[in-house]
Write an enzyme that holds these catalytic residues in place. Structure first.
Site, PDB file in Angstrom:
ATOM      1  N   GLY A 182      31.115  44.105  37.226  1.00  0.00           N
ATOM      2  CA  GLY A 182      31.367  44.572  38.587  1.00  0.00           C
ATOM      3  C   GLY A 182      32.428  45.644  38.583  1.00  0.00           C
ATOM      4  O   GLY A 182      32.860  46.105  37.523  1.00  0.00           O
ATOM      5  N   ASP A 210      34.441  43.888  50.223  1.00  0.00           N
ATOM      6  CA  ASP A 210      33.544  44.339  49.165  1.00  0.00           C
ATOM      7  C   ASP A 210      32.238  43.563  49.237  1.00  0.00           C
ATOM      8  O   ASP A 210      31.749  43.048  48.240  1.00  0.00           O
ATOM      9  CB  ASP A 210      34.230  44.126  47.800  1.00  0.00           C
ATOM     10  CG  ASP A 210      33.587  44.944  46.705  1.00  0.00           C
ATOM     11  OD1 ASP A 210      32.867  45.914  47.039  1.00  0.00           O
ATOM     12  OD2 ASP A 210      33.778  44.608  45.522  1.00  0.00           O
ATOM     13  N   PHE A 215      35.439  45.478  39.123  1.00  0.00           N
ATOM     14  CA  PHE A 215      36.768  45.121  38.637  1.00  0.00           C
ATOM     15  C   PHE A 215      36.777  44.538  37.240  1.00  0.00           C
ATOM     16  O   PHE A 215      37.815  44.238  36.702  1.00  0.00           O
ATOM     17  CB  PHE A 215      37.422  44.121  39.587  1.00  0.00           C
ATOM     18  CG  PHE A 215      37.596  44.661  40.953  1.00  0.00           C
ATOM     19  CD1 PHE A 215      38.431  45.739  41.168  1.00  0.00           C
ATOM     20  CD2 PHE A 215      36.907  44.125  42.015  1.00  0.00           C
ATOM     21  CE1 PHE A 215      38.601  46.259  42.427  1.00  0.00           C
ATOM     22  CE2 PHE A 215      37.079  44.642  43.285  1.00  0.00           C
ATOM     23  CZ  PHE A 215      37.909  45.712  43.493  1.00  0.00           C
TER      24      PHE A 215
END
Ligand SMILES: *[C@@H]1O[C@H](CO)[C@@H](O)[C@H](O)[C@H]1NC(C)=O
Ligand SMILES: *[C@@H]1O[C@H](CO)[C@@H](O)[C@H](O)[C@H]1NC(C)=O
Ligand SMILES: *[C@@H]1O[C@H](CO)[C@@H](O)[C@H](O)[C@H]1NC(C)=O
Ligand SMILES: *[C@@H]1O[C@H](CO)[C@@H](O)[C@H](O)[C@H]1NC(C)=O
Ligand SMILES: *[C@@H]1O[C@H](CO)[C@@H](O)[C@H](O)[C@H]1NC(C)=O
Ligand SMILES: *[C@@H]1O[C@H](CO)[C@@H](O)[C@H](O)[C@H]1NC(C)=O
Ligand SMILES: *[C@@H]1O[C@H](CO)[C@@H](O)[C@H](O)[C@H]1NC(C)=O
Ligand SMILES: *[C@@H]1O[C@H](CO)[C@@H](O)[C@H](O)[C@H]1NC(C)=O
Ligand SMILES: *[C@@H]1O[C@H](CO)[C@@H](O)[C@H](O)[C@H]1NC(C)=O
Ligand SMILES: *[C@@H]1O[C@H](CO)[C@@H](O)[C@H](O)[C@H]1NC(C)=O
Ligand SMILES: *[C@@H]1O[C@H](CO)[C@@H](O)[C@H](O)[C@H]1NC(C)=O
Length: 700
Positions: free
Chosen positions: A377, A497, A379
């Protein structure tokens, strides 16, 4: 939806929904008085109880009733067989206190007393036999039923754990199947189960627990802690409490339970199945009022304690001032010391999450084996793992950026995330922060993320088309989680998000939101939405509200925009950023179809005719309303939840997508992504405290 019919009064006209929505806020009366009496009353259950007053584990609130095991007539073989579920009051109680003035062992413990009344309904088909049972559960662990606890294990224990004193549970079972090897006398009895399902005492009933029509049973369970005596009463229907028990016995609960315990229910089905419903529940618990005789001794203690506390406070204030001064001098180093404080705070929080050692997570993921990678993802990367020595599957997220630059912010956020509990959020199990590497450990979601079920996942094309019912259910779950984050938690939390890859599916294909709050914690550059568009990672384009490109700030309204994009994605089976028919965004294309009166042509063609046109239209209109370019025009999550539950008509949507304007009215965008103002939360709490001054609390 094809379910067993609800009890007649539970089928409510849509018009009364709003009224009931309001009533909900004053319905559950939970009081802890100074006299040591705690009392709760649930005349019915509401979906919003889960995660707040209640904790549902593989159970559901549906039609104002707790369905401890699933209720479905659609292929019962798939949905109702071999299931178990639990529901707990989301709050621990203290079972005993030691009486320090006593020398004899018999009086050394003061044990809490409680009285409870509840109403159950056990239904089975006209052509099937019922199975397996339901129980009232006292447990020292607020945990899901262990694996393999279906069938005769009643959602209480399993073949390996049965009888183990470390189970620390005591239950009153209402059993509808005779398992001879578990010592059941017949297929219709009540029993006292201690740490296992081989009942210590059982008693056959002269009426049937299960039935093919909606028959209620009312049960009273009274425990007298001083006498160490338990009584169970049970009647058919709403009859008053009888003067005879169906089971009574002496039992010292403190021998079997730990000092802290929870109240709840468990149920199971086996190869034969039934619907296990809890309709209403009252509970009164008497814990430990301060005895008057002990007051004087306590007074001395209190004064001494007060002085001690004052001294500690003074020292603490000094220390704090010193810390502040030091912080001023060494601004850079201060981040570390305050992080250390936060770390301490985090470690001292009750319950989860726990801190893991890096080496354990390293081992759990087979040294971050590529083969165990679940996804990637914005992050970082997510790996599947098995915790050493626990045999528990988890998902371990390793952060690649952000965290190292701001551990302080991150830890602050983690403290908030830790306290968020909702059945549609992915539960956080723990974390690890060493040598600037940050790892978060989540419960493993066996069905992966939503996008893999809509589009091709790592293993190629989705093997099956996600059914319409599941899609609707996923959307309802996401809406309920967002409503919780926005309105029901003490602080407003913005997800920031929202996208299909952040929505996980549990074993029953229920939606679970992941990564909530994290975006804020990890985002160092607040205008970096575009940056998250990384090669090989499905983009966020189409999920981000237009005003965010100007403000760089996430708000509840921008979450609603993302929610609209997800709804479109799920209904249409296309990504929000899709080139179709000359349009670049799915939303614009659907808006055109709507204008031309053929909105249903937007529905995922893979569903063929297998969907409900009215519901599809409802969701598409809702999604368009959420995609409104002007933030203040988007529906609030509360309204979306009501529209999805079919209690409100779908919104009226203009035929042409309105133009985006910037700047919008200043009141629209919150100055901070998380504000302390609450809309629904505050007003319902105010209403509740108002109500409590107007009439006495409900007690058993
Ligand atoms: C069972 O209880 C529910 C809810 O308390 C009530 O609405 C319903 O009328 C009852 N059903 C019967 C058959 O008594
Ligand atoms: C349910 O469990 C029983 C006993 O463990 C097993 O024989 C049966 O195959 C299971 N059925 C399903 C549908 O899982
Ligand atoms: C505590 O122990 C003393 C001495 O045995 C007894 O008299 C007293 O009743 C006990 N108190 C309670 C609250 O059980
Ligand atoms: C009473 O308690 C003490 C200490 O807890 C224990 O050693 C002793 O065996 C107990 N006596 C009885 C009769 O249970
Ligand atoms: C439970 O009910 C009994 C009898 O009605 C009463 O004496 C007792 O005080 C009640 N206990 C609690 C904890 O409410
Ligand atoms: C719970 O208490 C309320 C108020 O005393 C009462 O009206 C209701 O019938 C009780 N519910 C049950 C299941 O006993
Ligand atoms: C069983 O049959 C009765 C009478 O036909 C009906 O009222 C009831 O709803 C049926 N029960 C179920 C679970 O289908
Ligand atoms: C029972 O539960 C325990 C703990 O979750 C688990 O380790 C064990 O494998 C389970 N046993 C069965 C037979 O499923
Ligand atoms: C309950 O079981 C225990 C242990 O088997 C026994 O001593 C007791 O007499 C039983 N009580 C009743 C009321 O059956
Ligand atoms: C069931 O048994 C109780 C006594 O244990 C009795 O009072 C009651 O009338 C019986 N009910 C029926 C339906 O036989
Ligand atoms: C129990 O109540 C019934 C009436 O409901 C009465 O006839 C009977 O005498 C009572 N029994 C006892 C032991 O009080």
């Amino acid at each position: 939806m094809n379910c067993y019919p609800l009890p007649p009064l539970l089928r409510l006209p849509a018009a009364s929904f709003l009224l009931l929505f309001f009533l909900h806020s004053v319905r559950t009366q939970i009081v802890t008085g100074a006299d040591g009496i705690y009392s709760a009353s649930f005349p019915y259950f509401d979906i919003n109880d889960d995660g707040t007053d209640l904790r549902l584990l593989d159970a559901d609130i549906n039609g104002r009733v707790i369905q401890l095991t699933p209720n479905s007539r659609n292929v019962p073989q798939n949905f109702m067989i071999n299931k178990s579920g639990r529901a707990f009051l989301n709050r621990p109680f203290t079972l005993w206190q030691l009486n320090s003035s006593s020398t004899s062992n018999d009086t050394a413990k003061r044990i809490a007393s409680f009285n409870t009344t509840f109403k159950i309904q056990v239904l089975h088909g006209n052509d099937t036999i019922p199975g397996e049972g339901l129980s009232f559960l006292l447990s020292s662990h607020l945990e899901s039923a262990p694996p393999g606890s279906y069938g005769g294990f009643l959602g209480l224990t399993n073949d390996t754990l049965n009888g183990n004193p470390d189970n620390h549970f005591v239950a009153i079972e209402f059993d509808t199947v005779r398992q001879a090897y578990l010592g059941d006398p017949d297929d219709n009895h009540v029993g006292l189960d201690i740490n296992g399902v081989i009942s210590r005492n059982t008693s056959s009933l002269n009426f049937s627990i299960a039935s093919t029509t909606a028959v209620n049973h009312t049960v009273w369970i009274d425990y007298d802690g001083a006498a160490r005596y338990l009584r169970v009463y049970m009647v058919v229907g709403d009859d008053p409490k009888p003067n005879y028990t169906v089971l009574e016995t002496a039992i010292d609960l403190s021998i079997y339970l730990e000092q802290t315990f929870y109240f709840g229910f468990a149920a199971s089905t086996g190869i034969t199945y039934q619907v296990n419903r809890l309709l209403a529940w009252n509970l009164t618990v008497a814990t430990f009022p301060e005895g008057k005789k002990r007051m004087s001794a306590w007074k001395i203690g209190a004064i001494a304690g007060g002085v001690f506390v004052a001294v500690v406070l003074a020292l603490g204030a000094g220390l704090w001032a010193w810390l502040l001064a030091r912080r001023k001098m060494e601004r850079d180093a201060s981040a570390n010391s305050s992080s250390a404080l936060l770390l301490e705070t985090l470690k001292s929080l009750p319950g989860t999450p726990r801190e893991f050692e890096f080496k354990d997570l390293y081992k759990a993921t087979n040294s971050f084996d590529e083969k165990l990678k679940l996804g990637k993802g914005g992050f970082g990367e997510v790996y599947r793992g098995v915790l050493p020595g626990e045999n528990k599957q988890v998902a371990v997220k390793r952060f690649s950026r952000g965290a190292t630059s701001a551990p302080h912010d991150f830890l602050k956020e983690l403290i908030i995330i830790n306290r968020l509990r909702h059945r549609h959020l992915v539960p956080l199990v723990g974390w690890c922060h060493t040598n600037n590497v940050l790892l978060l450990v989540y419960e493993y979601m066996p069905n992966g993320s939503l996008d893999h079920h809509l589009f091709e996942g790592p293993s190629g094309k989705p093997t099956t088309t996600l059914s319409w019912e599941r899609r609707y259910n996923v959307i309802a779950g996401v809406a309920s989680a967002l409503h919780y984050l926005h309105n029901e938690y003490e602080q407003t939390v913005v997800h920031r998000d929202l996208k299909a890859s952040n929505i996980m599916l549990d074993a029953n294909f229920n939606a679970r939101l992941g990564d909530f709050g994290l975006a804020r914690a990890l985002e160092t550059d607040k205008t970096s939405y575009a940056e998250q568009e990384m090669p090989g990672v499905p983009g966020t384009m189409g999920y981000v509200a237009p005003e965010c490109f100007h403000t760089g700030k996430a708000t509840r309204e921008s979450d609603v925009f993302g929610f609209g994009a997800v709804v479109l994605e799920v209904v249409c089976g296309r990504r929000p950023r899709s080139d179709i028919d000359g349009f670049h965004f799915l939303c614009d294309w659907v808006w055109k179809l709507y204008r031309e009166g053929r909105i249903l042509e937007a529905v995922d063609p893979r569903l063929e005719e297998d969907y409900d046109p009215e519901d599809a239209r409802r969701l598409l209109l809702l999604a368009l309303a959420c995609s409104h370019p002007i933030p203040s025009e988007r529906p609030k999550m509360e309204l979306s939840v009501q529209i999805i539950s079919r209690a409100m008509a779908p919104p009226v949507v203009p035929h042409f997508k309105p133009a985006f304007m910037w700047p919008a009215a200043p009141a629209v965008v919150e100055s901070s992504s998380r504000s302390t103002t609450m809309s629904v939360g505050t007003s319902s709490r105010e209403a509740s405290s108002m109500e409590s001054t107007l009439r006495p609390f409900d007690r058993v």
